[in-house]
Design an enzyme around this catalytic site. Structure first.
Site, mmCIF file in Angstrom:
data_model
loop_
_atom_site.group_PDB
_atom_site.id
_atom_site.type_symbol
_atom_site.label_atom_id
_atom_site.label_comp_id
_atom_site.label_asym_id
_atom_site.label_seq_id
_atom_site.Cartn_x
_atom_site.Cartn_y
_atom_site.Cartn_z
ATOM 1 N N ASP A 131 -1.365 1.587 2.902
ATOM 2 C CA ASP A 131 -0.083 1.202 2.314
ATOM 3 C C ASP A 131 -0.364 0.159 1.236
ATOM 4 O OD1 ASP A 131 2.840 0.733 2.152
ATOM 5 O OD2 ASP A 131 2.329 -1.168 3.115
ATOM 6 N N ASP A 189 1.853 -2.263 7.306
ATOM 7 C CA ASP A 189 2.433 -3.564 7.658
ATOM 8 C C ASP A 189 3.918 -3.478 7.953
ATOM 9 O OD1 ASP A 189 3.793 -5.351 4.904
ATOM 10 O OD2 ASP A 189 3.380 -3.207 4.955
ATOM 11 N N ASP A 239 2.331 -2.394 -0.647
ATOM 12 C CA ASP A 239 3.024 -3.681 -0.519
ATOM 13 C C ASP A 239 2.835 -4.272 0.870
ATOM 14 O OD1 ASP A 239 4.487 -4.054 -3.098
ATOM 15 O OD2 ASP A 239 5.360 -2.132 -2.535
#
Length: 204
Positions: free
Chosen positions: A16, A174, A18
């Protein structure tokens, strides 16, 4: 590299963007808050922080739906405004060192991809400023699929482009939405939040 972040016997690594590869939380919040302020909407940071796995389009639509908002501009125009605000600070974005260590350790050993719910233009522009820019075999964004996270489409497309079965991929994420997307894709997933966020929940 932290042993907790080792991918085991994975055949490919999907990252991922961001909050996982890069520390963009504050910049993303300020960009979205600025764009929404033009609509007379105040964006609560706690609300934003809890939904960072969504794309900007999906986040604006959810905010409007939950708040019964009547927006002056289209969702697409608001997101374009958000993206332009973010790009003004793209050169200031930094890689999370804990995740950069994983990328460095497996560069040239395993195929790797960025698989993000963000916009391609924003990620490509930001990536240009970073030392990890040449280490990924492919980039898949929200622009490339019909459904964003928590649907598995982004991760499945990345695995297909790398030529690795989903069951052999390990995802670094996250957000709850991203973790759900990885599970839906039948992939192993490592939650990076314990390693990229400071004690007390603030963003590193």
């Amino acid at each position: 590299m932290l042993p907790e972040l080792h991918p085991g016997n994975a055949g490919a690594l999907l990252f991922d963007w961001d909050g996982t590869l890069v520390d963009t939380q504050r910049a993303n919040y300020l960009a979205m808050a600025g764009a929404l302020a033009e609509e007379g909407v105040r964006l609560d940071q706690e609300w934003f922080d809890a939904r960072t796995g969504l794309s900007s389009v999906e986040m604006v639509r959810l905010l409007a739906r939950e708040g019964g908002l009547r927006l002056r501009r289209s969702v697409e125009e608001i997101v374009a405004d958000r993206d332009e605000r973010f790009l003004r600070t793209a050169h200031e974005i930094r890689v999370h060192p804990e995740i950069e260590a994983v990328v460095s350790s497996f560069h040239g050993r395993l195929p790797m991809a960025v698989a993000s719910g963000g916009a391609r233009k924003v990620i490509e522009t930001t990536l240009h400023h970073l030392p990890i820019r040449h280490r990924f075999g492919t980039l898949v964004t929200r622009d490339d699929v019909e459904r964003g996270k928590p649907a598995p489409d982004i991760f499945l497309r990345a695995a297909r482009l790398l030529g690795i079965p989903p069951q052999r991929c390990t995802v670094y994420e996250d957000s709850d939405e991203g973790i759900a997307a990885a599970h839906a894709a039948d992939m192993e997933v490592i939650d990076v939040r314990p390693f990229t966020r400071r004690p007390g929940g603030s963003i590193a």
